[in-house]
Motif scaffolding. Structure first.
Motif, PDB file in Angstrom:
ATOM      1  N   SER A   1       0.839  -1.203   0.000  1.00 48.98           N
ATOM      2  CA  SER A   1       0.000   0.000   0.000  1.00 48.98           C
ATOM      3  C   SER A   1       0.873   1.251   0.000  1.00 48.98           C
ATOM      4  CB  SER A   1      -0.959  -0.008   1.177  1.00 48.98           C
ATOM      5  OG  SER A   1      -0.267  -0.315   2.361  1.00 48.98           O
ATOM      6  N   ALA A   2       1.997   1.210   0.728  1.00 45.71           N
ATOM      7  CA  ALA A   2       2.910   2.361   0.725  1.00 45.71           C
ATOM      8  C   ALA A   2       3.598   2.501  -0.629  1.00 45.71           C
ATOM      9  CB  ALA A   2       3.948   2.223   1.825  1.00 45.71           C
TER      10      ALA A   2
ATOM     11  N   LEU B   1       1.252   4.296  -2.807  1.00 41.14           N
ATOM     12  CA  LEU B   1       1.200   5.701  -2.386  1.00 41.14           C
ATOM     13  C   LEU B   1       2.416   6.455  -2.935  1.00 41.14           C
ATOM     14  CD1 LEU B   1      -0.636   7.428  -0.726  1.00 41.14           C
ATOM     15  CD2 LEU B   1       0.686   6.856   1.288  1.00 41.14           C
TER      16      LEU B   1
ATOM     17  N   GLN C   1       1.988   7.044  -6.566  1.00 42.71           N
ATOM     18  CA  GLN C   1       1.004   8.093  -6.819  1.00 42.71           C
ATOM     19  C   GLN C   1       1.632   9.465  -6.596  1.00 42.71           C
ATOM     20  OE1 GLN C   1      -1.886   8.587  -3.859  1.00 42.71           O
ATOM     21  NE2 GLN C   1      -3.214   9.827  -5.154  1.00 42.71           N
TER      22      GLN C   1
ATOM     23  N   GLU D   1       1.685  16.570   0.972  1.00 36.50           N
ATOM     24  CA  GLU D   1       1.342  15.157   0.809  1.00 36.50           C
ATOM     25  C   GLU D   1       2.488  14.199   1.111  1.00 36.50           C
ATOM     26  OE1 GLU D   1      -1.690  13.850  -0.107  1.00 36.50           O
ATOM     27  OE2 GLU D   1      -2.494  15.888   0.051  1.00 36.50           O
TER      28      GLU D   1
ATOM     29  N   PRO E   1       2.781  12.694   5.152  1.00 34.28           N
ATOM     30  CA  PRO E   1       2.040  11.490   5.525  1.00 34.28           C
ATOM     31  C   PRO E   1       2.711  10.204   5.049  1.00 34.28           C
ATOM     32  CG  PRO E   1       0.537  13.123   4.680  1.00 34.28           C
ATOM     33  CD  PRO E   1       1.898  13.678   4.496  1.00 34.28           C
TER      34      PRO E   1
ATOM     35  N   ILE F   1       3.941   7.278   7.449  1.00 30.86           N
ATOM     36  CA  ILE F   1       3.367   5.938   7.303  1.00 30.86           C
ATOM     37  C   ILE F   1       4.468   4.890   7.316  1.00 30.86           C
ATOM     38  CG2 ILE F   1       2.380   4.423   5.527  1.00 30.86           C
ATOM     39  CD1 ILE F   1       0.425   6.760   4.958  1.00 30.86           C
TER      40      ILE F   1
END
Lengths: 138, 409
Positions: free
Chosen positions: B123-124, B127, B130, B179, B182, B186
Motif C-alpha cells: 500500500s505504501a 502511495l 502516486q 502530501e 504522511p 506511514i
C-alpha cells in the motif's frame, strides 16, 4: 490494526478514478478487430504542449542539405541521392527534435501524434506529410 | 556441524529490477559470504559513441540510465564544455539545476516506493508511485517527456521555463510539502517497516570510506559528502546545499537500510527547498549560449583534449571523462563511472550476518542501476565472460595509458 495507513486508504475511496482505461476498459474478444475501429476506443490522454511525437516532413520545402542526417542520434533519416530528399524511419526515431532544430528551412517539425505503434515497419516510414498547418512547437 | 550452501540471487529474480547476480553463501538462513557478479546487461554504449558526433552522443548518454538520465547527460555535456571551454548563461545553469532537482525528487520517490514494495508494504508502494506522478507531470510539461528529457545541450538548455511552468512548479512544491509527510510517517512510524529495515545491511562510516561509497549510501553511514557542497556546479554556487546525514536528524548514523531510507526522504525535502530557491532566483536572459547547431558542431570539431564532468546524481557521484581529437568530428573516447559502481562494492559487507530474506532489500537499498554500472566486459573471444584479476587489470590499464600517450604525442 489501526495504523497511519488506514485514514489514507479511506480517503482514497472518495478520490476520483485517475487511470485512463486505454485503449479499452476490458480486453476485447479480438484485439485486432477492436483496433480496426478507432472510434470505439478510449482516446489517449491529451499530450502536453512540448510533447514530441511523430515527425512531419514537408518534402517540397526540403533542400536536401543533409544536416538532419548529421545530428540524428538514431540514424533514423536516410538520404535519397537521386531526388536530393530524405525519408524518415519512424521506428528508429528517438524523438529528440534535434533535426527540427538544425533544419535550415524548417521542413521538419514534431507532431503531437503519439499512436504510432505498428507491426509493419515499412508503413512507419515518413516520406511526405505535406505543409504543416498546426504543428506542436517544441 | 556447519554446512554452507551457495545460493544465487539473480540474474533474473523477482526482487531485482535489473539483472545482477549475487552468489550468497548461507549457513542456514544466515548469509556468511557474498560475491557479486555483474555482466548480464553490458550494452557497449561507449563503442557506439565512437561513430557519433557529440550532439548525437547527448542522446546516447541519456540512455545510459532511465531514471537519472539527466545526470548522465549533464555530466557528459559538462565534460565536453570543460574541454571546449564553453560557457553557459546563468539562466541556463539555473534551469539545469531545476531539472537536476526535479529528477532527484522523482528518483528518490521511486526508490522509496520500491523499497516499500521489497519489504512487502504494497500500500505504501502505491502511495509512493502516486506521489511520484506529480513530478513526472511537471517534467513532461517542461521537457515534453517523462523520461529521457532531451532538455540539455552544449552551452545551455533547449527549452525555457515559462511563467506558467514556474507557477505549476510552485504548486507542485506545495503539493509535496503537504502530501509527502504522511507518506514518510506511514513508513517510518510503521513497526513492521522498522523491524524489516532497522539494523539490516549495515555499512559503518569507516567501511564506507574504505570502500568509497558515494551519495545517499555514504551519507546514511554518517559521511558528510555531497558534491553539491564540496564542488558546486551550475547554480549550486548560489544555492548552498548541506549534506544530509542521519546524525543531524535522528541522533546517530547506523548505516542501515532505514538510515538510507531516511536520508533519501530528507533529501526530497531538501530538493524542494532548492527548487523553490531556483524559481525565486531564476535570472532573466538567454538560456543557451549558441542557438546555431552548425556553429556548435564546427567548434567541437576543432576542439581537442580531455574533459571531465563530475556531478552529484541522485545515487551518488557520476563521472564522465571525454576525449575529443582535433579535426575528428566523433567522440574519440569516453569513460563513464556511474554511482552504482562505487556503491556496489560495499554489497558483500552489507550482506554479512543478515538473513536470506533481506538480500533483495539490501541489494535495492543502494538504489542500484546495473545498466549504468556495466561499462566493460571481458570475454575470451568465444563469448564466455571471464574474470580479470586486479593485477591484470592494472597492467592493462597502464598499457592503454601508454598506448594513448604514444598515439597523442
Amino acid at each position: 490494526m489501526i495504523t497511519r495507513m488506514v485514514p489514507r486508504l479511506l480517503k482514497h475511496i472518495c478520490l476520483r478514478f485517475v487511470t485512463n482505461l486505454f485503449p479499452a476498459p476490458h480486453m476485447p474478444p479480438s484485439l485486432t478487430d477492436a483496433l480496426a475501429e478507432p472510434a470505439a476506443l478510449t482516446p489517449p490522454v491529451p499530450v502536453g504542449q512540448r510533447f514530441r511525437g511523430r515527425l512531419n516532413y514537408d518534402r517540397a520545402k526540403c533542400i536536401g542539405c543533409r544536416l538532419c542526417l548529421r545530428v540524428c542520434p538514431a540514424n533514423a533519416t536516410d538520404y535519397i541521392p537521386e531526388e536530393k530528399k530524405i525519408l524518415i524511419h519512424n521506428d528508429r526515431c528517438c524523438f529528440c527534435a534535434q533535426c527540427t532544430e538544425i533544419c535550415p528551412v524548417k521542413c521538419l517539425t514534431m507532431s503531437g501524434d503519439c499512436m504510432i505503434s505498428s507491426y509493419a515497419r515499412k508503413e512507419s516510414v515518413v516520406t511526405d506529410t505535406g505543409p504543416v498547418q498546426t504543428d506542436v512547437k517544441a | 556441524m556447519s554446512t554452507t550452501y551457495k545460493v544465487p540471487i539473480g540474474p533474473v529474480h523477482v526482487g531485482l529490477k535489473e539483472p545482477v547476480t549475487a552468489w550468497l553463501e548461507l549457513d542456514g538462513e544466515r548469509i556468511v559470504g557474498a560475491r557479486v557478479r555483474p555482466g548480464a546487461i553490458h550494452r557497449g554504449i561507449e563503442f557506439m559513441a565512437r561513430e557519433r558526433n557529440p550532439i548525437q552522443v547527448i542522446y546516447l548518454s541519456e540512455r545510459i540510465c532511465g531514471i537519472c538520465s539527466f545526470s548522465h547527460v549533464l555530466c557528459f555535456i559538462r565534460a565536453i564544455e570543460d574541454l571546449a571551454g564553453m560557457t553557459v548563461p546563468v539562466r541556463g545553469q539555473y534551469i539545469r539545476t531545476l531539472v537536476l532537482e526535479l529528477e532527484r525528487v522523482h528518483s528518490h520517490l521511486l526508490w522509496a516506493g520500491v523499497a516499500c514494495y521489497t519489504i512487502g508494504f504494497d500500500s505504501a508502494f502505491h502511495l509512493g508511485m502516486q506521489l511520484r506522478e506529480r513530478v513526472m507531470d511537471i517534467l513532461e510539461l517542461l521537457t515534453g517527456n517523462r523520461v529521457n528529457y532531451g532538455v540539455a545541450t552544449f552551452g545551455g538548455v533547449r527549452w525555457d521555463v515559462t511563467p506558467e511552468l514556474a507557477k505549476a512548479m510552485r504548486e507542485m512544491i506545495r503539493y509535496y510539502r503537504r502530501e509527502f509527510t504522511p507518506f514518510r510517517d506511514i513508513v517510518m512510524d510503521d513497526p513492521i517497516a522498522h523491524a524489516r529495515m532497522r539494523g539490516v545491511g549495515v555499512l559503518t562510516g569507516e567501511e564506507a570510506v574504505r570502500y568509497s561509497a558515494t551519495g545517499p549510501t555514504a551519507r546514511a553511514s554518517g559521511l558528510r559528502i555531497d558534491l553539491r557542497k564540496s564542488s558546486p556546479y551550475e547554480a549550486y554556487g548560489d544555492i548552498p546545499v548541506e549534506p544530509i546525514v542521519p546524525q543531524d536528524h535522528f541522533g546517530a548514523a547506523r548505516g542501515d537500510v532505514l538510515d538510507r531510507f531516511a536520508v533519501r526522504v530528507m533529501e526530497v525535502y531538501q530538493s524542494l527547498d532548492v527548487l523553490e530557491k531556483v524559481l525565486d532566483g531564476l535570472p532573466e536572459g538567454p538560456y543557451a549560449a549558441e542557438a546555431n547547431l552548425n556553429k556548435v558542431l564546427a567548434s567541437l570539431k576543432k576542439a581537442e583534449g580531455t574533459g571531465w564532468g563530475i556531478i552529484e546524481a541522485p545515487r551518488g557521484d557520476d563521472t564522465h571523462v571525454v576525449h575529443l581529437k582535433g579535426g575528428d568530428e566523433n567522440v574519440y573516447w569516453w569513460k563513464v563511472r556511474a554511482p552504482t559502481y562505487a556503491n556496489a562494492v560495499s554489497w558483500p559487507l552489507m550482506f554479512r550476518g543478515n538473513e536470506l530474506a533481506d538480500a533483495p532489500l539490501i541489494i535495492n537499498s543502494i538504489d542500484p542501476c546495473i545498466s549504468c554500472m556495466e561499462r566493460m566486459m571481458v570475454t575470451d573471444g568465444r563469448g564466455d565472460p571471464r574474470v580479470v584479476t586486479r593485477a591484470e587489470l592494472l597492467e592493462r590499464c597502464r598499457r592503454k595509458t601508454f598506448d594513448m600517450m604514444g598515439r597523442r604525442a
